[in-house]
Write an enzyme that holds these catalytic residues in place. Structure first.
Site: not given
Length: 456
Positions: A176, A247, A368
């Site tokens: 990720e 995350h 992000c």
């Protein structure tokens, strides 16, 4: 030997198909707002203004272009045929879940674009990038090839930069990107400690309510590939994942020698901190700023995105600045924590708030939206200057977005073939603005292939 270096940010430019389709299990904001109308124009302008904030603070800021969406090539690979408009129409009729994935603007969240190892830590003295394969979610698994093209365009010098292919697209190596990576150091150009956080083992049976997206083996492979020194591997808290921490950057952020994290960030906090101290020995003294569940329950940490803030050091500053979303300010618990930390004598000395509400409604905060890249002066000079944000580029991109982006978009509007044409026209113009060439996107290459050859 230490070289002077800065931490640059490369933000994903939010695309014209920004919508709330609820495609990510475990992302509570995405699920909560599924089906609601979005505002792509407001989203891209909020992202651009957040980037400009970093420029005004004196930090290098780059723009990563949106991906081509809808992804017609993906839909054709599923057997849909005919014109591009016919493919889109048939996909929405016969396979709407796949059509929604093909339209997602998720590449905007550049923290998932890649894992980055700076030259001070890498085995060959180059800056290394590995685009994330993002195999846990279909819509995100479509990103890595175009992400590599964008990174190649921004970092074109192979003598200074190594842009790898993604790891194999299998669940055993689910990756990720930088959302599960924190680099700690004394100063940006000095050797550091690379904290790589994982959620599950490759062959582990997983029975949690939400997926654990990062495989331990993927994190290990990235460290080997990049020759990353000072690697520390830590397990993400099962409790945090079950609570919606998809995350690790939802509960943890770091910069320079400081790690700012929630009590539930790691499965074994004491072991993780001890491993960081051991790896940092002789390089720097880590500073740990932990927030307890009593002060900030996990649900408030997730809804406010306090830890998905950007932790930076502005040039000339002696303490770090925490750049939080306005949701952090509006939540009494998270605001109290942020202000208490900033008013203490610790490493974080200031809190600023930015409006990225359109991104937040899909579960993506300020952190992000950016990929952090540590660059020496020579490396910074080897980047594509057309992709570096200036006041002039900021103004030009705002004008570009005002012309091409819709004010309101519902998930059902993604089936509109006119949106496909609008998006492609916007991206076609953008490639000129960012000096990406006329064949950057698949649709541009397809159009070029269909043109008749010039007569001699």
């Amino acid at each position: 030997m230490t070289s002077a270096a800065v931490e640059a940010n490369a933000d994903g430019l939010i695309g014209p198909t920004h919508s709330y389709a609820g495609l990510s299990p475990g992302n509570l904001a995405s699920s909560l707002n599924k089906g609601e109308a979005s505002n792509p124009r407001a989203a891209v302008l909020q992202g651009l203004d957040k980037m400009k904030t970093l420029v005004e603070l004196g930090l290098p800021q780059f723009v990563l272009p949106p991906h081509e969406r809808p992804d017609i090539a993906f839909l054709r690979s599923l057997g849909f045929t005919g014109s591009d408009a016919a493919v889109l129409e048939a996909a929405w009729k016969d396979a709407p879940s796949f059509a929604a994935a093909a339209c997602s603007a998720s590449p905007m969240w550049a923290a998932n674009a890649a894992t980055v190892t700076p030259s001070a830590d890498s085995g060959d003295g180059r800056v290394h990038f590995t685009p994330a394969n993002l195999v846990t979610n279909l819509h995100r698994s479509l990103e890595h090839a175009q992400t590599k093209r964008a990174l190649d365009a921004l970092f074109p010098d192979p003598a200074r930069f190594a842009v790898h292919d993604a790891l194999p697209s299998v669940g055993h190596l689910a990756d990720e990107g930088a959302a599960n990576h924190v680099r700690l150091c004394a100063e940006h150009g000095a050797p550091g400690v690379n904290l790589l956080v994982w959620g599950r083992e490759a062959w582990e049976g997983w029975d949690g309510p939400y997926p654990a997206r990062q495989a331990h083996e993927a994190s290990q492979a990235l460290a080997r590939r990049h020759g990353a020194s000072g690697a520390v591997f830590a397990r993400q808290s099962r409790t945090a994942i079950a609570g919606g921490t998809f995350h690790n950057d939802v509960v943890c952020v770091g910069a320079l020698n400081t790690l700012f994290f929630h009590e539930l960030a790691f499965e074994d906090t004491a072991e993780t901190l001890a491993a960081i101290r051991k790896a940092a020995k002789g390089l720097f003294e880590p500073a740990f700023v932990e927030v307890s569940t009593a002060d900030l329950p996990l649900a408030d940490a997730i809804s406010s995105y306090l830890f998905n803030s950007m932790l930076i050091q502005a040039p000339g500053g002696d303490r770090l600045t925490l750049i939080c979303p306005t949701e952090t300010e509006e939540n009494p618990r998270s605001r109290a924590v942020a202000e208490r930390i900033a008013s203490s004598n610790g490493p974080i000395g200031q809190v600023r708030y930015v409006d990225v509400r359109q991104s937040m409604r899909n579960g993506g905060g300020p952190a992000c939206l950016r990929l952090r890249v540590v660059l020496t002066e020579a490396e910074l000079g080897a980047t594509n200057p057309a992709m570096r944000l200036t006041d002039a580029l900021h103004a030009r991109l705002r004008e570009w977005a005002d012309r091409w982006y819709r004010e309101t978009l519902r998930p059902a509007d993604l089936a509109d073939p006119q949106l496909l044409d609008e998006s492609r026209s916007a991206l076609d113009e953008l490639t000129g603005i960012l000096s990406l060439g006329g064949d950057f996107y698949p649709f541009q290459r397809d159009q070029a292939a269909k043109r008749p050859p010039l007569e001699a």
